[in-house]
Design a protein around this motif. Structure first.
Motif, short mmCIF file in Angstrom:
data_model
loop_
_atom_site.label_atom_id
_atom_site.label_comp_id
_atom_site.label_asym_id
_atom_site.label_seq_id
_atom_site.Cartn_x
_atom_site.Cartn_y
_atom_site.Cartn_z
N LEU A 1 105.74 4.10 -15.99
CA LEU A 1 106.93 4.96 -16.08
C LEU A 1 107.59 5.04 -14.71
CD1 LEU A 1 105.55 7.87 -18.29
CD2 LEU A 1 107.08 6.04 -19.01
N THR A 2 108.14 3.92 -14.27
CA THR A 2 108.59 3.81 -12.88
C THR A 2 109.75 4.76 -12.57
OG1 THR A 2 109.76 1.87 -13.66
CG2 THR A 2 107.81 1.49 -12.32
N ASP A 3 110.55 5.12 -13.58
CA ASP A 3 111.67 6.03 -13.32
C ASP A 3 111.17 7.39 -12.83
OD1 ASP A 3 113.16 4.02 -14.23
OD2 ASP A 3 113.59 4.89 -16.19
N ILE A 4 110.02 7.79 -13.32
CA ILE A 4 109.50 9.11 -12.98
C ILE A 4 108.51 9.03 -11.82
CG2 ILE A 4 108.26 11.12 -13.89
CD1 ILE A 4 109.10 10.13 -16.71
N THR A 5 107.63 8.04 -11.87
CA THR A 5 106.50 8.02 -10.94
C THR A 5 106.66 7.01 -9.81
OG1 THR A 5 105.35 6.32 -12.18
CG2 THR A 5 104.96 8.59 -12.85
N ARG A 6 107.71 6.21 -9.86
CA ARG A 6 107.88 5.06 -8.95
C ARG A 6 106.76 4.05 -9.09
NH1 ARG A 6 110.60 5.00 -4.03
NH2 ARG A 6 108.60 4.62 -3.02
N GLY A 7 106.01 4.12 -10.16
CA GLY A 7 105.00 3.11 -10.47
C GLY A 7 104.01 2.90 -9.36
N PRO A 8 103.68 1.64 -9.08
CA PRO A 8 102.65 1.33 -8.08
C PRO A 8 103.06 1.74 -6.66
CG PRO A 8 103.21 -0.61 -9.39
CD PRO A 8 104.19 0.44 -9.74
N LEU A 9 104.36 1.99 -6.45
CA LEU A 9 104.79 2.37 -5.10
C LEU A 9 104.32 3.78 -4.74
CD1 LEU A 9 108.47 1.05 -5.19
CD2 LEU A 9 106.50 0.01 -4.03
N GLY A 10 104.17 4.61 -5.77
CA GLY A 10 103.77 5.99 -5.51
C GLY A 10 104.93 6.81 -4.96
N ILE A 11 104.68 8.09 -4.77
CA ILE A 11 105.73 8.97 -4.25
C ILE A 11 105.34 9.43 -2.84
CG2 ILE A 11 107.04 11.09 -4.64
CD1 ILE A 11 106.33 10.90 -7.59
N PRO A 12 106.07 8.98 -1.82
CA PRO A 12 105.79 9.42 -0.45
C PRO A 12 106.66 10.62 -0.09
CG PRO A 12 107.28 7.57 -0.40
CD PRO A 12 107.08 7.92 -1.87
N GLY A 13 106.38 11.18 1.06
CA GLY A 13 107.24 12.22 1.61
C GLY A 13 107.20 13.53 0.86
N ILE A 14 106.04 13.84 0.26
CA ILE A 14 105.92 15.13 -0.43
C ILE A 14 105.83 16.22 0.63
CG2 ILE A 14 104.53 16.49 -2.03
CD1 ILE A 14 103.39 13.77 -3.05
N PRO A 15 106.71 17.21 0.55
CA PRO A 15 106.70 18.23 1.60
C PRO A 15 105.54 19.20 1.45
CG PRO A 15 108.34 18.77 -0.06
CD PRO A 15 107.76 17.43 -0.45
N ARG A 16 105.26 19.92 2.52
CA ARG A 16 104.38 21.06 2.43
C ARG A 16 105.26 22.31 2.38
NH1 ARG A 16 99.64 19.21 6.70
NH2 ARG A 16 98.77 17.59 5.33
N PRO A 17 104.82 23.33 1.68
CA PRO A 17 105.74 24.42 1.36
C PRO A 17 106.02 25.36 2.53
CG PRO A 17 103.56 24.88 0.52
CD PRO A 17 103.50 23.50 1.08
N THR A 18 107.12 26.07 2.39
CA THR A 18 107.43 27.20 3.25
C THR A 18 107.47 28.43 2.34
OG1 THR A 18 108.74 25.83 4.71
CG2 THR A 18 109.15 28.20 4.80
N ILE A 19 106.61 29.39 2.64
CA ILE A 19 106.53 30.57 1.78
C ILE A 19 106.88 31.80 2.59
CG2 ILE A 19 105.02 31.94 0.29
CD1 ILE A 19 103.25 29.32 0.17
N PHE A 20 107.85 32.59 2.11
CA PHE A 20 108.35 33.77 2.81
C PHE A 20 108.70 33.42 4.27
CE2 PHE A 20 105.26 35.78 -0.26
CZ PHE A 20 106.26 36.13 -1.17
N GLY A 21 109.33 32.29 4.44
CA GLY A 21 109.77 31.90 5.77
C GLY A 21 108.68 31.34 6.67
N ILE A 22 107.42 31.33 6.18
CA ILE A 22 106.34 30.77 7.00
C ILE A 22 106.12 29.32 6.59
CG2 ILE A 22 103.92 30.97 7.68
CD1 ILE A 22 104.19 33.93 6.54
#
Lengths: 248, 299, 299
Positions: free
Chosen positions: C111-132
């Motif tokens: 399902l490459t449209d959603i998952t980018r297939g074998p390339l995977g999804i890079p650049g997943i951020p880490r969250p900011t919660i209540f400004g931290i």
């Protein structure tokens, strides 16, 4: 209490229970005897809902429970033990009893509500039951570490804990010594006096004839005689069923 | 539509033969030791790599290569059984099952050590496969496919004769029927189980060679093979060898027909087969042909 | 000075890994150790949780919304897998759930449209919660442990409640449990959904920790082996067993990286290590370090 009508169970070509009918009266102790392979345990499985009959009907307290699943029948007051003991071996003896109480707060929604008080009460009740069968000192051992006889007592106590008023015992006397046997008999009689109905499969003739108000004899899946113990002992068909079996 | 039919049928036959070879070993082991050998697909993977090592890298003639694969795989099966499964023969069946998952993973790691993790192929550069065109060019069949089909047919026939007529074959059937009785009758349980592993592993290894002849070799190629072979066993009714073969044909044909005649891309082939397997297990817990009522348990 | 800095980062990385592994191990243990079912589909829940979390997070949704959504998606998958399989007999649930893992893996690659297939999804951020911002490793360490500990407390409470006791009766003897009036199918489904839910929670903190998910080798057999080893090594049916198992497994994983071997062999050696440990544990001490003698897959 229990009414079995035309009960039939077929495995492939084998008729384990063959159009069998009988009744167990409320407040009675009824024996179920018959040679090996007569279909006694299958009858128990059909009554407790672990198997579905091919034909026939099962009534409990006037209600047709034939299509009910096992757990629903248990809640309606059917308790049982097994020929090959089925306890929960890796759980403590006392926990084997506690989980059986109908008031055990074991719904998922109970997890995050305070149940401490209720659980303490159940613990006390469980200890009392264990004391009744004489294994209170083993309460905190793993059930699997109990002796054979103690496991049997535990299993009977567990059936009682479900609050069942109709209790089926599958060979309670098998493989235990005389002292224990008398203990189990006294316990059954005590519970019977308190109003519980018993239906007991047993090969120990002296035990079953001694304890029962009525005996049902099965052979080859069918009831061949029903009556008081003394009538059964002199019934030629019963003698034939047993002796015929022995001759082979 | 119709013009691709002969080709689909041929591919279906090839796939069915491969699944049958794996399924037989699975069924033999399940029939006797009552656990699913999750390493069965990896046995096939090892076979594929062994052939690669002997023939493509080692330069041996293909028929010596096949013979070597059969021998090495059979030995491997016996050794694995002795070391890992024999000590737990009396344990509950989930224990050997989990062990087989470990064994499969270990075999994968060993093959990476030996051959590296990159995808390999039997087709060397510049080599040209001999292709026969049939039915007015609608069917193309390679020489090696025909050869492997003959090898498979020979192995299946040999297995049938072995099980039916040899003394060991009778012993295997006796052990499958009732281990305790067989032991009393003087059948050596250890020897019989060893032979079953040898036969099952060797057959799976040949299946691996066949599949690698069609596709590329990869370390994880065994997984889908193993699950499909299991699906074949369940379809045909657990414990029945002819049933396992019939099951293999059902799966081989249905997956190729689904991909050949519908617009579903072939990369979804395995996912569809496994989805059908889950649904089938739900609907027919005893397999399509294996409804043995006398085995009904307390439900 | 520099060395301490890298050391700290290394340790933070180590414990971030341990955090989500503990949660994955605990959640799988609910099914394997308490209900007594061999669930090989847990990796599939992990994958579904990861993709749901990641895709929503990268659309800019709030961290807790994404974390919860990933868990809900995994829980729904648990329901979908559980409904057809939980009534199955013995071994079949193992194979059906392995098929599930395979299907999810195959979909994640196709399902490459959603998952980018074998390339995977890079650049997943880490969250900011209540400004931290939880971007730095030490901040993310706090977040992932907070999530793990809260989840762990909930799981502990569940397993040690009367509800959890009924799960154990199912593992010990489900026929007997039925005759005590327990609707065991309901308990199994609840346990399956809860188990999948927490796999989904673990998936969220996993995804933002690595900031990359996907690829041909993720959410598949190596991960399945990792989870099985955590649960069986620590001990099925023991809460703290899974915690200990996760720590030891990750020490082994990291330990291999310090061996004098070429980089390409690190993965296979890790796989071989787990596989061997799993096989040895099952042969010599199936109850693991601190578990119970559970009978998974009773007949």
């Amino acid at each position: 209490m229990l009414k079995v009508q035309n009960l039939h169970k077929q495995f492939g070509g084998v008729k384990a229970v063959n159009h069998c009918s009988f009744e167990v009266e409320e407040g009675s102790i009824t024996g179920l005897i018959g040679p090996n392979g007569a279909g006694k345990t299958t009858t128990f499985d059909l009554i407790s809902g672990l198997m579905k009959p091919t034909e026939g009907h099962i009534h409990i307290k006037g209600e047709d429970v034939t299509t009910w699943p096992a757990h629903k029948r248990a809640r309606a007051g059917i308790g049982r033990t097994f020929q090959a003991i089925r306890i929960f071996p890796e759980m403590k003896a006392i926990d084997n009893i506690i989980v059986a109480f109908p008031k055990h707060p074991d719904k998922l929604r109970d997890v995050f509500t305070p149940t401490r008080k209720k659980r303490e009460q159940l613990k006390v009740k469980a200890m009392k039951l264990l004391k009744d069968v004489g294994i209170a000192d083993k309460a905190h051992l793993n059930a699997g570490d109990l002796s054979y006889g103690q496991k049997k007592l535990l299993e009977i106590a567990r059936a009682v804990a479900t609050g069942a008023d109709f209790i089926m015992l599958d060979e309670p006397a098998a493989g235990i010594n005389l002292t224990l046997l008398n203990q189990i008999r006294d316990y059954i009689l005590k519970l019977n006096k308190e109003g519980k109905t018993f239906f007991i499969v047993e090969h120990n003739m002296q035990f079953i004839m001694d304890i029962s108000d009525k005996v049902v004899v099965m052979d080859q899946g069918k009831e061949i005689a029903i009556g008081k113990p003394e009538e059964i002992q002199n019934n030629p068909r019963v003698i034939e069923a047993y002796l015929g079996k022995k001759k082979e | 539509m119709l013009e691709i039919l002969p080709q689909i049928i041929w591919f279906s036959l090839l796939a069915s033969a491969i699944y049958a070879l794996v399924a037989i070993g699975l069924s033999l082991i399940f029939g006797i030791l009552e656990f699913i050998n999750f390493a069965q697909g990896d046995f096939a993977m090892v076979g594929a790599y062994l052939f690669f090592g002997f023939v493509i890298e080692g330069g041996l003639p293909w028929w010596i290569g096949i013979a070597m694969v059969v021998i090495v795989a059979a030995l491997m099966g016996v050794v694995i059984e002795r070391i890992t499964f024999k000590p737990v023969r009396k344990s509950p069946p989930f224990i050997p099952l989990v062990i087989s998952i470990g064994v499969g993973a270990l075999l994968q790691a060993i093959m990476i050590f030996k051959f590296g993790g990159s995808v390999k192929s039997y087709r060397t550069e510049g080599s040209k496969a001999e292709v026969y065109k049939l039915f007015g060019d609608t069917l193309s069949v390679t020489q090696s496919q025909i050869t492997l089909m003959f090898v498979t047919a020979g192995l299946l026939l040999g297995l049938y004769l072995f099980l039916k007529y040899s003394k060991t074959g009778t012993a295997i059937r006796a052990v499958a029927d009732n281990q305790d009785v067989a032991a009393i009758l003087g059948v050596s349980i250890n020897k019989t189980i060893g032979i079953i592993f040898a036969v099952g592993t060797a057959l799976a290894a040949v299946a691996g060679v066949m599949i690698a002849n069609e596709q590329n070799l990869s370390i994880t190629m065994g997984l889908s093979l193993g699950v499909k072979a299991f699906a074949a066993v369940v379809l045909g009714g657990v414990g029945s060898l002819p049933g396992a073969i019939v099951g293999a044909f059902i799966i081989g044909f249905s997956e190729n027909f689904i991909v050949g005649l519908t617009p579903i891309p072939s990369s979804y082939k395995d996912a569809i087969v496994f989805g059908l397997l889950i649904i089938m297990l739900f609907l027919y817990p005893n397999g399509l042909f294996g409804a043995k009522a006398e085995e009904e348990a307390r439900a | 000075m520099f060395e301490i800095f890298t050391n700290t980062n290394y340790l933070l990385g180590f414990f971030n890994n341990v955090a989500f592994l503990i949660l994955l191990g605990l959640s799988l243990n609910i099914i394997m150790g308490y209900v007594g079912y061999l669930n090989l589909g847990h990796v599939g829940f992990w994958a579904i949780g990861s993709y749901t979390y990641t895709i929503l997070l990268m659309q800019g949704h709030d961290f807790f919304v994404c974390l919860f959504a990933g868990a809900i998606a995994a829980a729904i998958a648990g329901l979908i897998l559980g409904l057809p399989t939980l009534k199955l007999r013995s071994h079949y649930i193992g194979i059906a759930s392995l098929g599930f893992t395979y299907i999810v893996h195959s979909l994640s690659l196709n399902l490459t449209d959603i998952t980018r297939g074998p390339l995977g999804i890079p650049g997943i951020p880490r969250p900011t919660i209540f400004g931290i911002s939880f971007q730095p490793n030490h901040m993310y360490f706090l977040l992932s442990w907070a999530v793990t500990i809260v989840s762990g407390i909930i799981i502990y409470r569940l397993l040690h409640s009367p509800w959890g006791k009924i799960l154990e009766t199912i593992r010990e003897d489900q026929v007997a449990a039925k005759t005590l009036g327990k609707n065991i199918f309901l308990y199994k489904i609840q346990a399956f959904i809860i188990s999948a839910f927490f796999a989904g929670i673990a998936a969220g903190i996993y995804s933002s920790f690595y900031q990359y998910i996907g690829g041909t080798n993720s959410f598949f057999i190596p991960q399945l082996l990792l989870l099985l080893t955590i649960v069986m090594l620590g001990g099925a049916g023991s809460f703290w067993g899974s915690v200990v198992g996760a720590v030891i497994v990750w020490i082994m994983y990291e330990g291999v990286r310090f061996l004098p071997i070429e980089a390409g062999l690190v993965g296979p050696v890790q796989q071989a290590t787990y596989a061997s440990v799993l096989v040895l544990i099952m042969i010599f001490r199936p109850r693991g370090i601190m578990g119970k003698n559970v009978k998974i897959l009773q007949k």
